[in-house]
Design an enzyme around this catalytic site. Structure first.
Site, short mmCIF file in Angstrom:
data_model
loop_
_atom_site.label_atom_id
_atom_site.label_comp_id
_atom_site.label_asym_id
_atom_site.label_seq_id
_atom_site.Cartn_x
_atom_site.Cartn_y
_atom_site.Cartn_z
N HIS A 138 0.83 -1.20 0.00
CA HIS A 138 0.00 0.00 0.00
C HIS A 138 0.86 1.25 0.00
O HIS A 138 1.44 1.63 1.02
CB HIS A 138 -0.93 -0.02 1.22
CG HIS A 138 -1.77 1.21 1.34
ND1 HIS A 138 -2.13 1.76 2.56
CD2 HIS A 138 -2.31 2.02 0.40
CE1 HIS A 138 -2.85 2.84 2.35
NE2 HIS A 138 -2.98 3.03 1.06
N GLU A 150 2.99 0.41 3.23
CA GLU A 150 2.56 -0.66 4.12
C GLU A 150 2.72 -1.99 3.37
O GLU A 150 2.15 -2.15 2.29
CB GLU A 150 1.09 -0.50 4.53
CG GLU A 150 0.83 0.58 5.56
CD GLU A 150 -0.63 0.64 5.96
OE1 GLU A 150 -0.91 0.59 7.16
OE2 GLU A 150 -1.50 0.75 5.08
N ASN A 188 -4.55 3.66 7.89
CA ASN A 188 -5.92 4.12 7.69
C ASN A 188 -6.84 3.71 8.82
O ASN A 188 -7.83 4.38 9.09
CB ASN A 188 -6.46 3.63 6.35
CG ASN A 188 -5.93 4.44 5.18
OD1 ASN A 188 -5.49 5.58 5.35
ND2 ASN A 188 -5.95 3.87 3.99
#
Length: 283
Positions: A138, A150, A188
């Site tokens: 990510h 990530e 997130n």
């Protein structure tokens, strides 16, 4: 690894392709839409031009980087790549369908990676035969600027695949954090509820949008306020992510703020429409 394929030429995909080419990799940038593919290439060329103007690189280096990126509308061109990084729409079924097709086309050694910001790596990996070679990578927007990636390990991900993904992040001159597969992963999972709470504070009339953002910038040392960041992300995108987290966990603390739903229904989606929690001069 020598050749990288990036699937999806949108904001994230063209950024990943640029970073990979800057590192010296041969890159195949694939998209099903010719207009989208052309726009992705134009964005890369624009970014490289800016870097030349800022004297970060010279013109020859920019030309060499661009030459390493091959755009294509043909999925068959991805058959010999060493890793595929997917950056298409944030919906599970299109992703699973894509990887199912790639599973039939790509060589056995090819690693599959998804740039998803929160969809289950384990579920996507289960849709292919090479589930041990499936991983989450990510990146954060804008990809050429943001340092973090990530690296998300699915239930089936092998140690070798996990290590190769970490090594690739280092080659990209970025830094990785290791994350286990879970709704919205780590960053997130922390960020989105904070943005949602800021919207609750606004909706309940506790403080104005300007004061909420000013408070978080000056009081918490954030570089951008939560409401301005929400506008930048896109309120429709943010709502989708919040609803995904809420549905995955069934935890009421993750319920989206009513004001966010109202704004999305009104078409106030943030910067891309010129109006969100703040008003912007140009779309």
């Amino acid at each position: 690894m020598k050749t990288i394929a990036v699937v999806g030429a949108g904001t994230m995909g063209n950024g990943i392709a640029q970073v990979a080419a800057e590192t010296g990799y041969e890159v195949i940038l694939y998209d099903v839409n010719e207009e989208g593919l052309n726009k992705g290439i134009e964005r890369i060329e624009k970014n490289l031009k800016k870097n030349v103007e800022k004297e970060k690189i010279d013109e020859q280096t920019a030309k060499d980087i661009r030459a390493r990126i091959q755009p294509t509308l043909q999925m068959k061109d991805l058959k010999d790549v060493d890793i595929v990084i997917e950056a298409i729409i944030e919906k599970i079924e299109p992703k699973k369908e894509l990887f199912g097709q790639l599973d039939q086309i790509c060589k056995d050694e090819t690693i599959f990676a998804s740039n998803t910001s929160g969809i289950s790596i384990t579920e996507m990996a289960a849709s292919v035969k090479r589930s041990s070679q499936f991983i989450g990578m990510h990146f954060f927007n804008p990809v050429p600027v943001m340092k973090l990636v990530e690296v998300i390990r699915g239930e089936q991900t092998s140690d070798e695949t996990f290590q190769k993904a970490h090594a690739l992040v280092e080659e990209f001159n970025k830094e990785a954090i290791s994350v286990e597969d879970a709704p919205l992963f780590a960053v997130n999972r922390i960020l989105v509820p904070m943005l949602n709470e800021a919207i609750f504070v606004l909706g309940e009339g506790i403080a104005s949008a300007e004061d909420i953002d000013k408070g978080m910038k000056l009081g918490a040392n954030h570089p951008i306020g939560p409401l301005a960041l929400s506008d930048l992300i896109g309120l429709d995108t943010l709502l989708f992510v919040m609803e995904t987290l809420y549905q995955e966990t069934n935890d009421s603390k993750y319920r989206p703020a009513p004001l966010l739903k109202k704004y999305v229904r009104a078409g106030y989606l943030g910067r891309k429409t010129g109006k969100g929690f703040f008003t912007y001069e140009s779309k």
